[in-house]
Motif scaffolding. Structure first.
Motif, PDB file in Angstrom:
ATOM      1  N   ALA A 275      11.283   1.142  -4.411  1.00 40.47           N
ATOM      2  CA  ALA A 275      12.476   0.995  -5.250  1.00 40.47           C
ATOM      3  C   ALA A 275      13.485   0.036  -4.611  1.00 40.47           C
ATOM      4  CB  ALA A 275      13.119   2.363  -5.481  1.00 40.47           C
ATOM      5  N   MET A 276      13.624   0.106  -3.284  1.00 37.83           N
ATOM      6  CA  MET A 276      14.518  -0.815  -2.575  1.00 37.83           C
ATOM      7  C   MET A 276      14.021  -2.249  -2.681  1.00 37.83           C
ATOM      8  SD  MET A 276      15.136   1.560   0.812  1.00 37.83           S
ATOM      9  CE  MET A 276      16.039   0.299   1.716  1.00 37.83           C
ATOM     10  N   HIS A 277      12.713  -2.425  -2.561  1.00 35.30           N
ATOM     11  CA  HIS A 277      12.122  -3.759  -2.623  1.00 35.30           C
ATOM     12  C   HIS A 277      12.330  -4.388  -4.006  1.00 35.30           C
ATOM     13  CE1 HIS A 277       9.486  -6.801  -0.880  1.00 35.30           C
ATOM     14  NE2 HIS A 277       8.894  -6.898  -2.060  1.00 35.30           N
ATOM     15  N   ALA A 278      12.280  -3.540  -5.057  1.00 38.56           N
ATOM     16  CA  ALA A 278      12.442  -4.032  -6.430  1.00 38.56           C
ATOM     17  C   ALA A 278      13.808  -3.672  -6.989  1.00 38.56           C
ATOM     18  CB  ALA A 278      11.337  -3.457  -7.308  1.00 38.56           C
ATOM     19  N   ASN A 279      14.776  -3.425  -6.130  1.00 38.03           N
ATOM     20  CA  ASN A 279      16.088  -2.906  -6.528  1.00 38.03           C
ATOM     21  C   ASN A 279      16.793  -3.772  -7.565  1.00 38.03           C
ATOM     22  OD1 ASN A 279      18.508  -1.156  -6.101  1.00 38.03           O
ATOM     23  ND2 ASN A 279      19.370  -3.116  -5.436  1.00 38.03           N
ATOM     24  N   GLU A 280      17.342  -3.100  -8.577  1.00 40.65           N
ATOM     25  CA  GLU A 280      18.168  -3.764  -9.588  1.00 40.65           C
ATOM     26  C   GLU A 280      19.474  -3.020  -9.826  1.00 40.65           C
ATOM     27  OE1 GLU A 280      15.689  -3.951 -13.025  1.00 40.65           O
ATOM     28  OE2 GLU A 280      14.482  -5.625 -12.277  1.00 40.65           O
ATOM     29  N   LEU A 281      19.718  -1.937  -9.083  1.00 41.85           N
ATOM     30  CA  LEU A 281      20.943  -1.161  -9.247  1.00 41.85           C
ATOM     31  C   LEU A 281      22.124  -1.946  -8.674  1.00 41.85           C
ATOM     32  CD1 LEU A 281      19.735   2.449  -8.331  1.00 41.85           C
ATOM     33  CD2 LEU A 281      20.137   1.490 -10.606  1.00 41.85           C
ATOM     34  N   PRO A 282      23.189  -2.146  -9.453  1.00 42.43           N
ATOM     35  CA  PRO A 282      24.303  -2.993  -9.017  1.00 42.43           C
ATOM     36  C   PRO A 282      25.059  -2.453  -7.806  1.00 42.43           C
ATOM     37  CG  PRO A 282      24.840  -1.840 -11.062  1.00 42.43           C
ATOM     38  CD  PRO A 282      23.383  -1.623 -10.818  1.00 42.43           C
ATOM     39  N   PHE A 283      25.063  -1.135  -7.595  1.00 37.12           N
ATOM     40  CA  PHE A 283      25.823  -0.562  -6.488  1.00 37.12           C
ATOM     41  C   PHE A 283      24.998  -0.475  -5.198  1.00 37.12           C
ATOM     42  CE2 PHE A 283      24.147   2.806  -9.201  1.00 37.12           C
ATOM     43  CZ  PHE A 283      23.407   3.566  -8.318  1.00 37.12           C
ATOM     44  N   ILE A 284      23.751  -0.982  -5.229  1.00 37.43           N
ATOM     45  CA  ILE A 284      22.924  -1.052  -4.017  1.00 37.43           C
ATOM     46  C   ILE A 284      22.593  -2.514  -3.751  1.00 37.43           C
ATOM     47  CG2 ILE A 284      20.722  -0.414  -2.934  1.00 37.43           C
ATOM     48  CD1 ILE A 284      20.724   2.126  -4.569  1.00 37.43           C
ATOM     49  N   ASN A 285      23.097  -3.033  -2.648  1.00 36.73           N
ATOM     50  CA  ASN A 285      22.838  -4.424  -2.233  1.00 36.73           C
ATOM     51  C   ASN A 285      23.239  -5.429  -3.309  1.00 36.73           C
ATOM     52  OD1 ASN A 285      21.901  -6.192  -0.168  1.00 36.73           O
ATOM     53  ND2 ASN A 285      20.009  -6.551  -1.309  1.00 36.73           N
ATOM     54  N   GLY A 286      24.281  -5.061  -4.071  1.00 34.18           N
ATOM     55  CA  GLY A 286      24.773  -5.977  -5.099  1.00 34.18           C
ATOM     56  C   GLY A 286      23.791  -6.221  -6.217  1.00 34.18           C
ATOM     57  N   GLY A 287      22.854  -5.302  -6.415  1.00 39.03           N
ATOM     58  CA  GLY A 287      21.867  -5.468  -7.485  1.00 39.03           C
ATOM     59  C   GLY A 287      20.711  -6.378  -7.114  1.00 39.03           C
ATOM     60  N   GLU A 288      20.682  -6.837  -5.857  1.00 40.92           N
ATOM     61  CA  GLU A 288      19.618  -7.740  -5.401  1.00 40.92           C
ATOM     62  C   GLU A 288      18.478  -6.954  -4.752  1.00 40.92           C
ATOM     63  OE1 GLU A 288      19.619 -11.011  -5.921  1.00 40.92           O
ATOM     64  OE2 GLU A 288      21.543 -10.831  -6.986  1.00 40.92           O
ATOM     65  N   HIS A 289      17.279  -7.549  -4.780  1.00 42.95           N
ATOM     66  CA  HIS A 289      16.134  -6.940  -4.111  1.00 42.95           C
ATOM     67  C   HIS A 289      16.396  -6.853  -2.607  1.00 42.95           C
ATOM     68  CE1 HIS A 289      14.446  -7.487  -7.952  1.00 42.95           C
ATOM     69  NE2 HIS A 289      13.828  -8.646  -7.773  1.00 42.95           N
ATOM     70  N   ILE A 290      15.965  -5.772  -1.995  1.00 42.30           N
ATOM     71  CA  ILE A 290      16.105  -5.605  -0.548  1.00 42.30           C
ATOM     72  C   ILE A 290      14.796  -6.072   0.084  1.00 42.30           C
ATOM     73  CG2 ILE A 290      16.584  -3.968   1.321  1.00 42.30           C
ATOM     74  CD1 ILE A 290      18.019  -2.217  -0.737  1.00 42.30           C
ATOM     75  N   GLU A 291      14.786  -7.327   0.506  1.00 44.40           N
ATOM     76  CA  GLU A 291      13.545  -7.955   0.939  1.00 44.40           C
ATOM     77  C   GLU A 291      12.972  -7.342   2.209  1.00 44.40           C
ATOM     78  OE1 GLU A 291      11.938  -9.916  -0.904  1.00 44.40           O
ATOM     79  OE2 GLU A 291      13.491 -10.205  -2.421  1.00 44.40           O
ATOM     80  N   TRP A 292      13.840  -6.788   3.077  1.00 45.72           N
ATOM     81  CA  TRP A 292      13.318  -6.262   4.341  1.00 45.72           C
ATOM     82  C   TRP A 292      12.621  -4.911   4.178  1.00 45.72           C
ATOM     83  CZ3 TRP A 292      15.206  -1.511   5.314  1.00 45.72           C
ATOM     84  CH2 TRP A 292      16.467  -1.175   4.818  1.00 45.72           C
ATOM     85  N   ALA A 293      12.772  -4.287   3.015  1.00 45.04           N
ATOM     86  CA  ALA A 293      12.108  -3.001   2.781  1.00 45.04           C
ATOM     87  C   ALA A 293      10.598  -3.206   2.732  1.00 45.04           C
ATOM     88  CB  ALA A 293      12.593  -2.382   1.478  1.00 45.04           C
ATOM     89  N   PRO A 294       9.842  -2.580   3.618  1.00 50.81           N
ATOM     90  CA  PRO A 294       8.393  -2.812   3.660  1.00 50.81           C
ATOM     91  C   PRO A 294       7.668  -2.168   2.486  1.00 50.81           C
ATOM     92  CG  PRO A 294       8.992  -1.091   5.210  1.00 50.81           C
ATOM     93  CD  PRO A 294      10.288  -1.615   4.648  1.00 50.81           C
ATOM     94  N   GLU A 295       6.585  -2.803   2.064  1.00 50.26           N
ATOM     95  CA  GLU A 295       5.711  -2.232   1.038  1.00 50.26           C
ATOM     96  C   GLU A 295       4.488  -1.648   1.740  1.00 50.26           C
ATOM     97  OE1 GLU A 295       5.949  -1.758  -2.111  1.00 50.26           O
ATOM     98  OE2 GLU A 295       7.184  -3.290  -3.081  1.00 50.26           O
ATOM     99  N   ILE A 296       4.228  -0.370   1.544  1.00 50.78           N
ATOM    100  CA  ILE A 296       3.086   0.294   2.185  1.00 50.78           C
ATOM    101  C   ILE A 296       1.847   0.056   1.331  1.00 50.78           C
ATOM    102  CG2 ILE A 296       2.156   2.501   2.971  1.00 50.78           C
ATOM    103  CD1 ILE A 296       5.048   3.457   3.325  1.00 50.78           C
ATOM    104  N   SER A 297       0.797  -0.458   1.939  1.00 47.11           N
ATOM    105  CA  SER A 297      -0.411  -0.823   1.197  1.00 47.11           C
ATOM    106  C   SER A 297      -1.177   0.409   0.720  1.00 47.11           C
ATOM    107  CB  SER A 297      -1.325  -1.684   2.070  1.00 47.11           C
ATOM    108  OG  SER A 297      -1.914  -0.893   3.096  1.00 47.11           O
ATOM    109  N   THR A 298      -2.047   0.176  -0.260  1.00 46.51           N
ATOM    110  CA  THR A 298      -2.885   1.250  -0.796  1.00 46.51           C
ATOM    111  C   THR A 298      -3.790   1.836   0.286  1.00 46.51           C
ATOM    112  OG1 THR A 298      -2.903   0.252  -2.997  1.00 46.51           O
ATOM    113  CG2 THR A 298      -4.682   1.802  -2.490  1.00 46.51           C
ATOM    114  N   TRP A 299      -4.377   0.982   1.112  1.00 46.02           N
ATOM    115  CA  TRP A 299      -5.318   1.456   2.124  1.00 46.02           C
ATOM    116  C   TRP A 299      -4.608   2.230   3.231  1.00 46.02           C
ATOM    117  CZ3 TRP A 299     -10.096   1.711   0.664  1.00 46.02           C
ATOM    118  CH2 TRP A 299     -10.545   0.846  -0.339  1.00 46.02           C
ATOM    119  N   THR A 300      -3.362   1.847   3.528  1.00 48.44           N
ATOM    120  CA  THR A 300      -2.574   2.633   4.478  1.00 48.44           C
ATOM    121  C   THR A 300      -2.307   4.023   3.913  1.00 48.44           C
ATOM    122  OG1 THR A 300      -1.495   0.651   5.358  1.00 48.44           O
ATOM    123  CG2 THR A 300      -0.402   2.754   5.768  1.00 48.44           C
ATOM    124  N   SER A 301      -1.959   4.066   2.638  1.00 47.18           N
ATOM    125  CA  SER A 301      -1.720   5.355   1.977  1.00 47.18           C
ATOM    126  C   SER A 301      -2.971   6.215   2.008  1.00 47.18           C
ATOM    127  CB  SER A 301      -1.288   5.133   0.524  1.00 47.18           C
ATOM    128  OG  SER A 301      -0.088   4.395   0.455  1.00 47.18           O
TER     129      SER A 301
END
Length: 341
Positions: A275-301
């Protein structure tokens, strides 16, 4: 990642799965009995093998990412279904359901679970498509559920009826004896409901609660409604036979709830990061994507899910054996097994 499985594969898979489920249902109706240990083992092995074959077919048709998502989703749902099964055991004991009727009760429970999860899958898919911020909600809910899983104890509430069950008892005349799997019976010319009605209501409310946990959990692994649904179906297939296979062993898997809680918490964190990586909420990071948020891969899961369940199961069996040894028994001596009537 947008998933685009071939339509022919999705339709064909759903047709085959439906035929298998209908066949299983007809077997229960036409040959009601208590499965032996050998019969239950063969059926559980068949359904697990069927899920693995399905994953291999998906691998050949659509690639490793799709197959990995199915496997991770199936294992997650399977672990949650075993937890669901544990509650079924409590319900059966709480309402003293005769063993010869338990197969039918379990089949009803599985059908209700499929219907409820199907509804939640449709709702979840629509929410995800229209509101990306729903991942924050799903993630927070799963972390909360994980905490409750660790803090709660299935056995603490086995002597308490749910609110719905208590309301039904107050407003409906219910007999003390079962009349097969009938919901209604006649005594001295008067019509009464049987305790089977209360059992079905208890199982239905349990299915509802588990659907609230399982669907957000698997949407943390894949956003494909088809994979979500098939993973749920394969997880529920064979659950009836698994009930008779495990017998009293479920009660001795003491650390299972911790493994499930870890999986739920892990997927909850994964959802929040997504959700942080794809963030669109205006009150979180100004509505911008949080690029440093890591995406956990399917195989890791997949690796985390397998490891969590393996550690929890092995630790439970080791402790159960140690406890049995202290009492001068073996674990097999203390675990009841069902046999043919």
């Amino acid at each position: 990642m947008d998933l685009a499985l071939p339509i022919w594969f999705e339709v064909g898979s759903l047709v085959v799965i439906t035929l298998i489920l209908v066949g299983d249902l007809l077997l229960v109706i036409r040959r009601p009995h208590v499965p032996s240990l050998r019969e239950s083992s063969l059926w559980v092995a068949f359904y697990v093998g069927l899920a693995l074959v399905f994953a291999l077919v998906m691998l050949s048709v659509a690639g490793g990412e799709f197959a990995g998502q199915f496997l991770a989703g199936w294992l997650t749902e399977y672990s949650l279904s075993i937890d669901n099964l544990f509650v079924f055991v409590i319900i059966m004991a709480r309402f003293s359901v005769p063993r010869k009727y338990q197969q039918e009760v379990l089949m009803v429970g599985i059908i209700l679970a499929l219907i409820l999860r199907g509804i939640f899958i449709l709702l979840g898919a629509q929410l995800i498509e229209n509101f990306s911020w729903i991942f924050y909600v799903f993630g927070a809910w799963l972390v909360y559920t994980a905490i409750q899983q660790v803090r709660g104890d299935h056995g603490d509430d086995d002597d308490k009826d749910s609110l719905i069950v208590r309301l039904v008892r107050k407003r409906v005349r219910v007999t003390d004896e079962y009349d097969g799997i009938k919901l209604r019976t006649t005594i001295a010319g008067q019509r009464y409901f049987t305790p089977m009605l209360i059992v079905f209501i208890a199982i239905g409310t349990t299915d509802l609660l588990f659907a609230l946990d399982s669907i957000p959990a698997i949407f943390g692994i894949t956003q494909s409604p088809f994979i979500v649904f098939t993973a749920n179906v394969f997880a529920l297939m064979g659950l009836r036979q698994l009930y008779f296979l495990l017998g009293g062993l479920l009660e001795r898997l003491e650390y299972l709830k911790y493994g499930i809680a870890f999986i739920l918490a892990f997927i909850g964190v994964k959802l929040v990061l997504h959700a942080m990586h794809a963030n669109e909420l205006p009150f979180i990071n100004g509505g911008e994507h949080i690029e440093w948020a890591p995406e956990i891969s399917t195989w890791t899961s997949l690796g985390v899910i397998v490891a969590a369940m393996a550690v929890a199961t092995i630790a439970s069996v080791v402790k159960a054996r140690a406890d049995a040894k202290k009492r001068g028994h073996t674990l097999s001596d203390e675990v009841p097994h069902f046999t043919e009537d």
